[in-house]
Design an enzyme around this catalytic site. Structure first.
Site, short mmCIF file in Angstrom:
data_model
loop_
_atom_site.label_atom_id
_atom_site.label_comp_id
_atom_site.label_asym_id
_atom_site.label_seq_id
_atom_site.Cartn_x
_atom_site.Cartn_y
_atom_site.Cartn_z
N HIS A 39 0.72 -1.31 0.01
CA HIS A 39 0.09 0.11 -0.08
C HIS A 39 0.90 1.22 -0.05
O HIS A 39 0.41 2.22 -0.56
CB HIS A 39 -0.81 -0.01 1.13
CG HIS A 39 -1.99 -1.02 1.19
ND1 HIS A 39 -2.27 -1.64 2.64
CD2 HIS A 39 -2.89 -1.38 0.67
CE1 HIS A 39 -3.21 -2.51 2.37
NE2 HIS A 39 -3.86 -2.18 1.22
N LYS A 91 -18.31 -6.31 6.03
CA LYS A 91 -16.95 -6.96 6.10
C LYS A 91 -16.58 -7.19 7.69
O LYS A 91 -16.88 -6.24 8.18
CB LYS A 91 -16.11 -6.05 5.55
CG LYS A 91 -15.80 -6.33 4.10
CD LYS A 91 -14.59 -5.70 3.44
CE LYS A 91 -14.37 -5.66 2.11
NZ LYS A 91 -13.33 -5.01 1.27
N ARG A 144 -2.27 -6.02 -8.51
CA ARG A 144 -1.07 -6.94 -8.47
C ARG A 144 -1.21 -7.87 -9.41
O ARG A 144 -0.10 -8.23 -10.15
CB ARG A 144 -1.48 -7.55 -7.07
CG ARG A 144 -1.03 -6.51 -6.09
CD ARG A 144 -1.61 -7.10 -4.56
NE ARG A 144 -3.07 -6.79 -4.74
CZ ARG A 144 -3.65 -6.88 -3.74
NH1 ARG A 144 -3.10 -7.06 -2.47
NH2 ARG A 144 -5.02 -6.68 -3.86
N SER A 149 -3.02 -7.56 2.63
CA SER A 149 -3.29 -7.67 4.12
C SER A 149 -3.77 -8.93 4.55
O SER A 149 -3.31 -9.36 5.81
CB SER A 149 -4.41 -6.67 4.46
OG SER A 149 -4.08 -5.34 4.10
P1 ADP Z 1 -9.84 -3.42 -0.59
O1 ADP Z 1 -10.58 -4.22 0.20
O2 ADP Z 1 -10.64 -2.14 -1.15
O3 ADP Z 1 -9.22 -4.04 -1.71
P2 ADP Z 1 -7.16 -3.31 0.45
O4 ADP Z 1 -6.55 -2.61 1.61
O5 ADP Z 1 -6.97 -4.78 0.21
O6 ADP Z 1 -8.59 -2.47 0.21
O7 ADP Z 1 -6.44 -2.79 -0.93
C1 ADP Z 1 -6.55 -1.33 -1.20
C2 ADP Z 1 -5.76 -0.99 -2.76
O8 ADP Z 1 -4.42 -1.28 -2.45
C3 ADP Z 1 -6.55 -1.82 -3.83
O9 ADP Z 1 -6.43 -1.15 -4.87
C4 ADP Z 1 -5.55 -2.89 -3.92
O10 ADP Z 1 -5.57 -3.43 -4.99
C5 ADP Z 1 -4.14 -2.05 -3.27
N1 ADP Z 1 -3.08 -3.02 -2.79
C6 ADP Z 1 -3.33 -3.96 -1.92
N2 ADP Z 1 -1.85 -4.46 -1.70
C7 ADP Z 1 -0.90 -4.15 -2.65
C8 ADP Z 1 0.19 -4.56 -3.38
N3 ADP Z 1 0.80 -5.32 -2.42
N4 ADP Z 1 0.57 -3.90 -4.46
C9 ADP Z 1 -0.23 -3.00 -5.07
N5 ADP Z 1 -1.35 -2.59 -4.66
C10 ADP Z 1 -1.68 -3.17 -3.64
#
Ligand code: ADP
Length: 159
Positions: A17, A41, A89, A127
């Site tokens: 992130h 969620k 990703r 996460s």
């Molecule tokens: P959500 O539940 O909205 O997907 P996340 O916290 O999982 O929330 O992810 C928020 C954003 O960050 C999303 O666009 C996700 O694709 C991006 N993201 C999460 N991990 C990574 C990573 N390792 N590399 C690039 N983008 C990421």
């Protein structure tokens, strides 16, 4: 001044992130991290804790940390954001992100969605994976910031 919103669960924030955030700040003057609160969620950390961890990990950057529930596009309008940032990703992210971006554009075509590709070293980082590894005491160095590592250790010691 150009502002972007970076929405997500951030449960908890990871170095993946943070990498997307830093790269977004090369394009935008300011990024608002919007921590989602979706009643359907189940989160490990509540919104206040998730925001606190992000604030600590983004000290010195032009970042505002807020939370939202309801439609992201309404929140983006309220915050006068020019764009929404999402990370990509793998191909598996694409379908959902494509649909969401198209729907958001239908709701308000003035807010553009911009995708930032992950860095190779973070392509398997999420996460969920972090929580799984933390639960079993695995090494999280280089995957999450130190403050998040400490919070995860506390969380899984208590439970
Ligand atoms: P959500 O539940 O909205 O997907 P996340 O916290 O999982 O929330 O992810 C928020 C954003 O960050 C999303 O666009 C996700 O694709 C991006 N993201 C999460 N991990 C990574 C990573 N390792 N590399 C690039 N983008 C990421």
């Amino acid at each position: 001044m150009k502002t972007a919103i970076y929405p997500g669960s951030f449960d908890p924030v990871t170095n993946g992130h943070l990498d997307v955030l830093r790269r977004s700040l090369k394009i935008f003057d300011k990024v608002i991290i919007a921590v989602g609160e979706n009643p359907s969620k189940k989160y490990l950390f509540n919104a206040e804790d998730r925001k606190k961890m992000i604030r600590e990990a983004t000290k010195g950057l032009n970042v505002e940390v807020d939370h939202f529930s309801g439609l992201l596009i309404d929140f983006a309008k309220k915050k006068k954001a020019d764009a929404i940032i999402r990370g990509l990703r793998a191909v598996s992210d694409f379908d959902y992100e494509f649909q969401t971006a198209l729907m958001n554009r239908k709701l308000d075509s003035s807010v553009e969605t911009i995708f930032i590709m992950t860095r190779g070293m973070y392509c398997y980082l999420s996460s969920s994976v972090v929580k799984e590894v933390a639960q079993f005491g695995g090494d999280l160095t280089e995957l999450v910031p130190d403050n998040v590592h400490a919070e995860l250790k506390k969380k899984f010691k208590k439970d």
